[in-house]
Structures are given as structure tokens and as C-alpha cells.
Design a protein around this motif. Structure first.
Motif, PDB file in Angstrom:
ATOM      1  N   LYS A 128       0.832  -1.207   0.000  1.00  0.00           N
ATOM      2  CA  LYS A 128       0.000   0.000   0.000  1.00  0.00           C
ATOM      3  C   LYS A 128       0.865   1.256   0.000  1.00  0.00           C
ATOM      4  N   SER A 129       2.003   1.187   0.673  1.00  0.00           N
ATOM      5  CA  SER A 129       2.912   2.338   0.729  1.00  0.00           C
ATOM      6  C   SER A 129       3.429   2.707  -0.656  1.00  0.00           C
ATOM      7  N   VAL A 130       3.659   1.715  -1.515  1.00  0.00           N
ATOM      8  CA  VAL A 130       4.134   1.962  -2.875  1.00  0.00           C
ATOM      9  C   VAL A 130       3.031   2.606  -3.716  1.00  0.00           C
ATOM     10  N   GLU A 311      -3.651  -3.389  -7.918  1.00  0.00           N
ATOM     11  CA  GLU A 311      -3.616  -2.966  -9.319  1.00  0.00           C
ATOM     12  C   GLU A 311      -2.507  -1.948  -9.531  1.00  0.00           C
ATOM     13  N   GLU A 312      -2.081  -1.802 -10.790  1.00  0.00           N
ATOM     14  CA  GLU A 312      -1.117  -0.754 -11.114  1.00  0.00           C
ATOM     15  C   GLU A 312      -1.751   0.611 -10.834  1.00  0.00           C
ATOM     16  N   THR A 313      -0.931   1.545 -10.399  1.00  0.00           N
ATOM     17  CA  THR A 313      -1.451   2.819  -9.894  1.00  0.00           C
ATOM     18  C   THR A 313      -2.004   3.719 -10.989  1.00  0.00           C
ATOM     19  N   LEU A 314      -1.252   3.947 -12.058  1.00  0.00           N
ATOM     20  CA  LEU A 314      -1.672   4.896 -13.081  1.00  0.00           C
ATOM     21  C   LEU A 314      -2.987   4.512 -13.754  1.00  0.00           C
ATOM     22  N   PRO A 315      -3.186   3.255 -14.200  1.00  0.00           N
ATOM     23  CA  PRO A 315      -4.475   2.910 -14.809  1.00  0.00           C
ATOM     24  C   PRO A 315      -5.665   3.171 -13.889  1.00  0.00           C
ATOM     25  N   GLN A 316      -5.481   2.944 -12.586  1.00  0.00           N
ATOM     26  CA  GLN A 316      -6.566   3.237 -11.641  1.00  0.00           C
ATOM     27  C   GLN A 316      -6.901   4.723 -11.621  1.00  0.00           C
ATOM     28  N   MET A 317      -5.854   5.549 -11.550  1.00  0.00           N
ATOM     29  CA  MET A 317      -6.075   6.993 -11.486  1.00  0.00           C
ATOM     30  C   MET A 317      -6.730   7.501 -12.770  1.00  0.00           C
ATOM     31  N   ARG A 318      -6.300   6.976 -13.897  1.00  0.00           N
ATOM     32  CA  ARG A 318      -6.905   7.371 -15.166  1.00  0.00           C
ATOM     33  C   ARG A 318      -8.383   6.986 -15.205  1.00  0.00           C
ATOM     34  N   ARG A 319      -8.684   5.787 -14.744  1.00  0.00           N
ATOM     35  CA  ARG A 319     -10.083   5.337 -14.729  1.00  0.00           C
ATOM     36  C   ARG A 319     -10.924   6.196 -13.803  1.00  0.00           C
ATOM     37  N   LEU A 320     -10.410   6.500 -12.625  1.00  0.00           N
ATOM     38  CA  LEU A 320     -11.157   7.309 -11.662  1.00  0.00           C
ATOM     39  C   LEU A 320     -11.388   8.721 -12.179  1.00  0.00           C
ATOM     40  N   MET A 321     -10.508   9.187 -13.044  1.00  0.00           N
ATOM     41  CA  MET A 321     -10.637  10.528 -13.595  1.00  0.00           C
ATOM     42  C   MET A 321     -11.309  10.556 -14.953  1.00  0.00           C
ATOM     43  N   GLY A 322     -11.939   9.429 -15.300  1.00  0.00           N
ATOM     44  CA  GLY A 322     -12.744   9.399 -16.517  1.00  0.00           C
ATOM     45  C   GLY A 322     -11.953   9.370 -17.798  1.00  0.00           C
ATOM     46  N   LEU A 323     -10.697   8.913 -17.736  1.00  0.00           N
ATOM     47  CA  LEU A 323      -9.866   8.854 -18.931  1.00  0.00           C
ATOM     48  C   LEU A 323      -9.787   7.420 -19.434  1.00  0.00           C
ATOM     49  N   SER A 324      -9.459   7.261 -20.706  1.00  0.00           N
ATOM     50  CA  SER A 324      -9.303   5.921 -21.274  1.00  0.00           C
ATOM     51  C   SER A 324      -8.061   5.279 -20.691  1.00  0.00           C
ATOM     52  N   SER A 325      -7.986   3.974 -20.761  1.00  0.00           N
ATOM     53  CA  SER A 325      -6.849   3.250 -20.193  1.00  0.00           C
ATOM     54  C   SER A 325      -5.614   3.321 -21.078  1.00  0.00           C
ATOM     55  N   ALA A 326      -5.783   3.813 -22.308  1.00  0.00           N
ATOM     56  CA  ALA A 326      -4.652   3.872 -23.242  1.00  0.00           C
ATOM     57  C   ALA A 326      -3.659   4.951 -22.832  1.00  0.00           C
TER      58      ALA A 326
END
Length: 326
Positions: A128-130, A311-326
Motif C-alpha cells: 500500500k505504501s508503494v 492494481e497498477e497505480t496509473l491505470p486506476q487513477m486514469r479510470r477514476l478521472m474518466g480517462l481511457s486506459s490507453a
């Protein structure tokens, strides 16, 4: 001791030398955090959010002033700018009324990152720290790129690093260095100490960010109480507050039939989750804390970003912010 504390606050405390065999899912390095800069570019922490963003409709700046966005019509008060008087409404009602607008201005950001031992846990992918450290670095890079001031508070079990928001790379580098140092200190053989409470950290946040800041708190919110809620409530009234709730699926769905040995570094105990009563109590305790934080979203109207260490951090943040996973 004072010299060490000063170097922690400024992010100049030398950290342990990284091992070539260091697993980035367990510990992060300064180089690892710096490498995230290019990947942060499409994230946004501005008031205008994508339609599917969890921040949409909650994260608008509340700074008042003359601008393009009408906010409200209210009675004239002594000290109001006479240029803001709405003469038509004033003539119709017989009492002076003014138009109040919101305008987009530079907004300092304070990123608060939990690196206590309770965060040194992961059952699937990352500790979780990472996950919290990566999310903090991604946010910091993007906010500075938006030409806003950025700083942070990084806290472990027995130390706090404070970097006041500034609009330059030096402050960002100090923040990343403090984050990497704190993360490297997390070890299974670390001596037991009474951890710094989140309540104490939030008091520091209120001192550094009294109003009109964006405050992002990344934590598992271990050991919260009524005072924690009061501080969160006060911060949300005076600032734009975002809570990043970092979790691991083990806490939410603890398997049955496991024999766990837990220790504080001195004492240890065995927990048998095959005992249904004990398993239920442990599960309810973990889920209850998660439910309490999510309830703050309903009670206070603040966004809660659920971040999973599985889960990997960046894809989660993108999803939460309404962005595509690409």
C-alpha cells in the motif's frame, strides 16, 4: 537530532542506498518516482474535469471574485465593490444586490502521504505504501505542470517531512526525495514505535493550508476517531479536499482457514481465521473502517478515490478521472 529533523523537513536526508535487486512493488526509489513524470501528463486536477471523473462536480474552485462564472446573487454588504451591484435587481427589489462570481486562480496544492507501517502490506501486487507513493508523485508532476504550486507532507511512524507549496522543481524534488526516504525506512524488522496519528498530521495540514488549497490525502486511514472527522470536515470547508483511500483486497475479503502470525517487533500472536467468529470480527473491523471513510463522502460531499494495492497505480487513477486506459 535537530539537524536530522531539519533535513527530513527539507527532503535532504540521505536515504539507504538502493539495492539492484530491490523489488519496486515493495520499495520505491527516487529514480522510480522521477520516471513517472512522463506518464502523468493526461491527468488533471483542475476544476474542469472529464464527464466520467469522480472529481467532476465536486472539485470546482470556490475562490470568489469578478470573473466569467456567475455564482450567486445576494444582498449588498458594507465593503462590497460597488461595481458588482446588479442595478436591475436593485431597482426591482428596492434594496441593493450584488452579483458574485467565481474565477480560476493559481491554487497551491498540498499532497499528504502516509508511509507508516500499517501501509507496509500487500497481498497481490504492491505494498500500500508503494501505491500511495506512486499516486502522490503522479499528482505532484501533473499539478506543477499545470503551473500551480505544489508541496506536501510525508509522514511515517515517527517522523514528518513538510515541504511548503512552491511553483518550482526544487520543491517538487524535495517532496519526492522525502517520499523515497520514508518509503525506504519501511522494513519488517523495524523497531516498534507508537505511530504518529493521522489526527496529528491533519493538524499540520490545517496550519500549512488554512484555506483555498487543494489538499490530497493518500492513506489507509488507520486509527481514526471523531477528532479525525472534525479535522477533515474543517479542511473540506476551507479547501478543496480529496481523499485517496489506499486498500488491499486481503482486508476486504480475508480468506478463511489461514493461520497468521502477527507481530509488533517484540510480541507476536497467532490468528486462526478458521475460527469463524474470529474471522468475522477481523473482516468486520476492516470493512467498517472502509465504510466509515466512504461515508465521509456522503456526509461532507468530498470525493474519495479508492486506490487498490492489487492494481497498477496509473491505470486506476486514469479510470477514476474518466480517462481511457490507453
Amino acid at each position: 537530532m535537530r539537524d536530522t529533523a531539519a533535513r527530513i523537513r527539507t527532503g535532504t536526508l540521505p536515504g539507504p542506498l538502493p539495492s539492484s535487486a530491490e523489488d519496486p512493488r515493495i520499495h520505491i526509489t527516487l529514480d522510480h518516482l522521477r520516471a513517472l513524470e512522463g506518464r502523468a501528463r493526461r491527468l488533471t486536477f483542475l476544476p474542469r474535469q472529464p464527464a466520467r471523473s469522480i472529481l467532476n462536480g465536486r472539485h470546482a474552485s470556490r475562490l470568489r471574485g469578478r470573473g466569467l462564472n456567475f455564482e450567486e446573487l445576494r444582498d449588498y454588504l458594507p465593503g462590497d465593490d460597488i461595481r458588482s451591484i446588479d442595478w436591475k435587481v436593485t431597482a426591482r427589489t428596492g434594496t441593493p444586490h450584488v452579483r458574485v462570481f467565481t474565477e480560476e486562480r493559481d491554487r497551491p496544492t498540498l499532497i499528504v502521504v502516509d508511509q507508516r507501517m500499517s501501509m507496509f502490506f500487500g497481498s497481490v501486487l504492491n505494498m500500500k505504501s508503494v501505491t500511495a507513493a506512486e499516486a502522490a508523485a503522479l499528482a505532484a508532476f501533473r499539478i506543477l505542470d499545470q503551473d500551480d504550486r505544489v508541496g506536501g507532507i510525508v509522514f511515517g511512524d515517527d517522523r514528518i517531512a513538510e515541504i511548503r507549496p512552491q511553483r518550482n522543481r526544487r520543491a517538487l524534488n524535495c517532496f519526492l526525495a522525502a517520499l523515497a526516504d520514508a518509503n525506504q525506512l519501511l522494513r519488517s524488522d523495524a523497531p516498534p514505535v507508537q505511530p504518529i496519528s493521522l489526527t496529528r498530521v491533519l493538524r499540520a495540514v490545517a496550519r500549512i493550508a488554512p484555506r483555498n488549497h487543494l489538499v490530497i490525502v493518500l492513506s489507509d486511514f488507520d486509527e481514526i476517531d471523531e477528532e479525525t472527522f472534525r479535522l477533515v470536515s474543517g479542511l473540506s470547508r476551507r479547501n478543496d479536499l480529496v481523499l485517496g483511500l489506499v486498500t488491499d483486497p486481503f482486508a476486504e475479503d480475508m480468506p478463511e482457514g489461514l493461520k497468521l502470525v502477527v507481530s509488533d517487533g517484540v510480541l507476536q500472536a497467532e490468528i486462526d481465521t478458521a475460527d469463524r467468529t474470529r474471522h468475522r470480527d477481523l473482516r468486520d473491523m476492516a470493512r467498517g473502517r472502509l465504510a466509515e471513510i466512504l461515508d465521509w463522502q456522503r456526509r461532507l460531499g468530498i470525493p474519495v478515490l479508492p486506490l487498490s494495492a492489487a492494481e497498477e497505480t496509473l491505470p486506476q487513477m486514469r479510470r477514476l478521472m474518466g480517462l481511457s486506459s490507453a
